[in-house]
Design a protein around this motif. Structure first.
Motif, PDB file in Angstrom:
ATOM      1  N   ASN A 310     -88.024-120.252 -59.081  1.00  0.00           N
ATOM      2  CA  ASN A 310     -87.640-118.886 -58.724  1.00  0.00           C
ATOM      3  C   ASN A 310     -86.806-118.904 -57.444  1.00  0.00           C
ATOM      4  N   ILE A 311     -85.553-118.446 -57.575  1.00  0.00           N
ATOM      5  CA  ILE A 311     -84.707-118.264 -56.388  1.00  0.00           C
ATOM      6  C   ILE A 311     -84.156-116.830 -56.451  1.00  0.00           C
ATOM      7  N   PRO A 312     -84.793-115.899 -55.731  1.00  0.00           N
ATOM      8  CA  PRO A 312     -84.357-114.496 -55.826  1.00  0.00           C
ATOM      9  C   PRO A 312     -82.883-114.329 -55.432  1.00  0.00           C
ATOM     10  N   LEU A 313     -82.190-113.469 -56.176  1.00  0.00           N
ATOM     11  CA  LEU A 313     -80.764-113.269 -55.921  1.00  0.00           C
ATOM     12  C   LEU A 313     -80.503-112.773 -54.502  1.00  0.00           C
ATOM     13  N   SER A 314     -81.475-112.016 -53.928  1.00  0.00           N
ATOM     14  CA  SER A 314     -81.271-111.447 -52.591  1.00  0.00           C
ATOM     15  C   SER A 314     -81.057-112.530 -51.535  1.00  0.00           C
ATOM     16  N   ASN A 315     -81.579-113.733 -51.800  1.00  0.00           N
ATOM     17  CA  ASN A 315     -81.417-114.808 -50.809  1.00  0.00           C
ATOM     18  C   ASN A 315     -80.832-116.053 -51.470  1.00  0.00           C
ATOM     19  N   PHE A 316     -80.105-115.832 -52.557  1.00  0.00           N
ATOM     20  CA  PHE A 316     -79.651-116.927 -53.407  1.00  0.00           C
ATOM     21  C   PHE A 316     -78.719-117.895 -52.677  1.00  0.00           C
ATOM     22  N   VAL A 317     -77.746-117.315 -51.974  1.00  0.00           N
ATOM     23  CA  VAL A 317     -76.723-118.135 -51.321  1.00  0.00           C
ATOM     24  C   VAL A 317     -77.355-119.101 -50.322  1.00  0.00           C
ATOM     25  N   ASN A 318     -78.323-118.597 -49.547  1.00  0.00           N
ATOM     26  CA  ASN A 318     -78.983-119.462 -48.556  1.00  0.00           C
ATOM     27  C   ASN A 318     -79.858-120.511 -49.218  1.00  0.00           C
ATOM     28  N   LYS A 319     -80.647-120.070 -50.200  1.00  0.00           N
ATOM     29  CA  LYS A 319     -81.628-120.962 -50.814  1.00  0.00           C
ATOM     30  C   LYS A 319     -80.995-122.125 -51.585  1.00  0.00           C
ATOM     31  N   ILE A 320     -79.852-121.883 -52.212  1.00  0.00           N
ATOM     32  CA  ILE A 320     -79.301-122.961 -53.037  1.00  0.00           C
ATOM     33  C   ILE A 320     -78.662-124.078 -52.209  1.00  0.00           C
ATOM     34  N   GLN A 321     -78.507-123.826 -50.908  1.00  0.00           N
ATOM     35  CA  GLN A 321     -77.941-124.883 -50.051  1.00  0.00           C
ATOM     36  C   GLN A 321     -78.806-126.148 -50.095  1.00  0.00           C
ATOM     37  N   ASN A 322     -80.129-125.963 -50.208  1.00  0.00           N
ATOM     38  CA  ASN A 322     -81.043-127.115 -50.127  1.00  0.00           C
ATOM     39  C   ASN A 322     -81.494-127.621 -51.485  1.00  0.00           C
ATOM     40  N   ILE A 323     -80.807-127.222 -52.540  1.00  0.00           N
ATOM     41  CA  ILE A 323     -81.287-127.615 -53.864  1.00  0.00           C
ATOM     42  C   ILE A 323     -80.345-128.626 -54.506  1.00  0.00           C
ATOM     43  N   GLU A 324     -80.958-129.647 -55.102  1.00  0.00           N
ATOM     44  CA  GLU A 324     -80.188-130.670 -55.802  1.00  0.00           C
ATOM     45  C   GLU A 324     -80.113-130.291 -57.272  1.00  0.00           C
ATOM     46  N   LEU A 325     -78.937-130.129 -57.773  1.00  0.00           N
ATOM     47  CA  LEU A 325     -78.801-129.830 -59.193  1.00  0.00           C
ATOM     48  C   LEU A 325     -77.954-130.914 -59.849  1.00  0.00           C
ATOM     49  N   THR A 326     -78.486-131.481 -60.927  1.00  0.00           N
ATOM     50  CA  THR A 326     -77.737-132.531 -61.612  1.00  0.00           C
ATOM     51  C   THR A 326     -77.545-132.227 -63.091  1.00  0.00           C
ATOM     52  N   ASN A 327     -78.522-131.546 -63.683  1.00  0.00           N
ATOM     53  CA  ASN A 327     -78.452-131.265 -65.119  1.00  0.00           C
ATOM     54  C   ASN A 327     -77.797-129.929 -65.397  1.00  0.00           C
ATOM     55  N   ARG A 328     -77.760-129.610 -66.685  1.00  0.00           N
ATOM     56  CA  ARG A 328     -77.295-128.285 -67.073  1.00  0.00           C
ATOM     57  C   ARG A 328     -78.266-127.233 -66.510  1.00  0.00           C
ATOM     58  N   VAL A 329     -77.706-126.108 -66.058  1.00  0.00           N
ATOM     59  CA  VAL A 329     -78.534-125.070 -65.437  1.00  0.00           C
ATOM     60  C   VAL A 329     -78.466-123.797 -66.274  1.00  0.00           C
ATOM     61  N   VAL A 330     -79.639-123.234 -66.544  1.00  0.00           N
ATOM     62  CA  VAL A 330     -79.690-121.913 -67.175  1.00  0.00           C
ATOM     63  C   VAL A 330     -80.311-120.944 -66.177  1.00  0.00           C
ATOM     64  N   VAL A 331     -79.579-119.888 -65.843  1.00  0.00           N
ATOM     65  CA  VAL A 331     -80.149-118.878 -64.953  1.00  0.00           C
ATOM     66  C   VAL A 331     -80.514-117.652 -65.784  1.00  0.00           C
ATOM     67  N   PHE A 332     -81.607-117.003 -65.377  1.00  0.00           N
ATOM     68  CA  PHE A 332     -81.962-115.766 -66.064  1.00  0.00           C
ATOM     69  C   PHE A 332     -82.509-114.762 -65.065  1.00  0.00           C
ATOM     70  N   CYS A 333     -82.476-113.490 -65.457  1.00  0.00           N
ATOM     71  CA  CYS A 333     -83.095-112.424 -64.659  1.00  0.00           C
ATOM     72  C   CYS A 333     -83.793-111.506 -65.640  1.00  0.00           C
ATOM     73  N   GLN A 334     -83.932-110.229 -65.288  1.00  0.00           N
ATOM     74  CA  GLN A 334     -84.653-109.315 -66.169  1.00  0.00           C
ATOM     75  C   GLN A 334     -83.861-109.014 -67.443  1.00  0.00           C
ATOM     76  N   HIS A 335     -82.604-108.599 -67.266  1.00  0.00           N
ATOM     77  CA  HIS A 335     -81.819-108.153 -68.418  1.00  0.00           C
ATOM     78  C   HIS A 335     -80.480-108.874 -68.565  1.00  0.00           C
ATOM     79  N   GLY A 336     -80.222-109.875 -67.725  1.00  0.00           N
ATOM     80  CA  GLY A 336     -79.016-110.665 -67.907  1.00  0.00           C
ATOM     81  C   GLY A 336     -77.806-110.225 -67.093  1.00  0.00           C
ATOM     82  N   LYS A 337     -77.989-109.298 -66.140  1.00  0.00           N
ATOM     83  CA  LYS A 337     -76.855-108.878 -65.315  1.00  0.00           C
ATOM     84  C   LYS A 337     -76.821-109.631 -63.982  1.00  0.00           C
ATOM     85  N   ARG A 338     -77.968-109.645 -63.302  1.00  0.00           N
ATOM     86  CA  ARG A 338     -78.035-110.343 -62.019  1.00  0.00           C
ATOM     87  C   ARG A 338     -77.810-111.840 -62.197  1.00  0.00           C
ATOM     88  N   SER A 339     -78.255-112.379 -63.350  1.00  0.00           N
ATOM     89  CA  SER A 339     -78.116-113.817 -63.553  1.00  0.00           C
ATOM     90  C   SER A 339     -76.639-114.215 -63.677  1.00  0.00           C
TER      91      SER A 339
END
Lengths: 374, 77
Positions: A310-339
């Motif tokens: 869980n990485i809330p969109l409200s703090n998304f930009v800051n939080k993703i700085q420290n995350i390692e992503l290597t594989n395919r990523v699927v993002v989701f939210c409640q109805h598919g707009k914020r994601s």
């Protein structure tokens, strides 16, 4: 009018501008409230209390804990239930003599026209530009008065569209903001917050405009937009004039509405690939994918069927700085707009990765998942 | 010549205030150019301009003591 009904409305019938004639107009009126959230709740309460004869409620959301700070028709025991069901139950208890129609659907370009067609006045209590522009365009084609409301942080806006003034001048949202803003340029209440009483004030003003239009009293906010600030109680009225030559394309007929992609128009899925339920299920089975829930803490439904971070969109930009992503990523939210927003942010940082958004969000996924097991 | 400027919503946040007075500005385009220099974050925000409460869609000359208001779109509900 029987004594019982007279007693119920006696305080407003007493008004010399009102009387039994205005009360009868209210009883014959059909008002559609789109969105039973912060703006919709107070609007519904006052429309029902005033005796509007037919009230339609459109919403497809479930009640969440984070709604209760401002959506005052609901209480703690209602969490997880449909907003349409609960709001209809509550306003029916306020006033059993009126007719309430619930529409538990997501308003879109294929159902909006026929739904709005059946009502006299529309109250916009929605929370995103795609739906706001859709409602505006449909109401403009049908020449239905639209009572617009929008809020952010401590400020709110109210206006009445498609209602001609005495000089027969008539404007709508596209005469103010002809084209939608870019999605990242305007924060949502999910991200920027909102003070709970603000939608109470703005939604009540929307109900007041509806009552004024139906009973033909006072001066509705046609060709004007009111901006109100709860912190200093300042309000400011802007005058809107028709734009005679629009340079942009937007739908002006029912068929054009049905062929128009409002999400794309509002810049929502410009570059992001959306995947359907079955594609997501295939990926989950066959690949090591990273799944990110971008909803705020405490939003429901909770996901138990698969693991995700869980990485809330409200703090998304800051939080993703420290995350390692290597594989395919699927993002989701409640109805598919914020994601989609989140996917755009991720794409900007990890342009070598395959980043997709779950179409319809977790609510749609859950629906299809349940259908697939039974 | 003095121009009053009122900012709302995200615009007031970007300008760190709601009410301003500027001098030596002759048109709405001049005003916007000046504001974008002073407040860089305005460049990524959407807003409509009103001169003495009237929403405008193209450049307008400004007169002494005119009030220019900057209204951003909101989508919250």
């Amino acid at each position: 009018m029987n004594n019982h009904l007279y007693d119920r409305y006696q305080r407003q019938i007493l008004l010399k501008e009102f009387g039994t004639e205005a009360q009868a107009k209210l009883f014959n009126a059909k008002v559609l409230v789109i969105g039973a959230g912060g703006l919709g709740c107070p609007a519904l309460q006052y429309l029902a209390a005033a005796g509007v004869g037919t009230i339609g409620i459109v919403d497809f959301d479930l009640i969440e804990l984070s709604n209760l700070q401002r959506q005052t028709l609901y209480n703690t025991n209602d969490i997880g239930k449909h907003k349409t069901t609960v709001s209809a139950e509550r306003i029916n208890a306020f006033n059993p003599s009126i007719h309430i129609q619930t529409h538990t659907i997501q308003l879109n370009n294929t159902n909006a026209y026929n739904l709005i067609y059946n009502y006299d006045i529309v109250i916009d209590g929605t929370d995103n530009f795609s739906t706001k522009y859709l409602i505006n365009d449909v109401c403009t084609i049908l020449q239905k008065p639209l009572i617009y409301g929008a809020i952010l942080r401590f400020e709110g806006q109210v206006s009445v569209f498609n209602l001609p003034n005495k000089q027969n001048i008539c404007t709508n949202y596209r005469d103010l903001f002809a084209t939608p803003p870019l999605p990242n340029n305007v924060p949502t209440c999910n991200e920027a917050g909102v003070i709970g009483v603000l939608p109470g004030i703005i939604g009540t003003m929307q109900a007041a405009e509806a009552i004024k239009i139906i009973t033909n009293i006072g001066e509705p906010l046609c060709n004007k937009i009111l901006s109100y600030n709860v912190l200093n109680n300042k309000s400011y009225l802007f005058d809107i004039l028709p734009i005679t030559h629009h340079s942009n394309n937007f739908p002006t007929t029912k068929t054009e509405i049905e062929n128009f992609n409002y999400d794309w128009h509002c810049g929502l899925n410009d570059t992001v690939t959306e995947i359907e339920f079955y594609e997501f299920e295939e990926l989950r089975k066959n690949e090591e994918i990273k799944i990110i829930d971008v909803r705020e803490e405490g939003e429901i439904p909770k996901v138990e069927a698969f693991s995700c971070i869980n990485i809330p969109l409200s703090n998304f930009v800051n939080k993703i700085q420290n995350i390692e992503l290597t594989n395919r990523v699927v993002v989701f939210c409640q109805h598919g707009k914020r994601s989609i927003k989140a996917a755009q942010i991720l794409k900007a940082k990890y342009n070598h990765l395959n980043i997709v958004s779950l179409k319809g969000g977790i609510v749609e996924w859950e629906k299809q998942f349940n259908d697939s097991i039974y | 010549m003095q121009i009053n400027v009122l900012a709302f919503g995200q615009i007031a946040e970007a300008m760190n205030g709601e009410s301003f007075t500027f001098s030596n500005i002759n048109t709405t385009n001049d005003l916007i150019d000046y504001l974008m220099q002073q407040y860089a974050s305005l460049k990524t925000l959407d807003y409509k301009i009103a001169v003495n409460k009237q929403i405008i869609h193209s450049n307008m000359p400004l007169n002494n003591h005119d009030t220019v208001a900057l209204l951003p779109p909101f989508s919250g509900g």
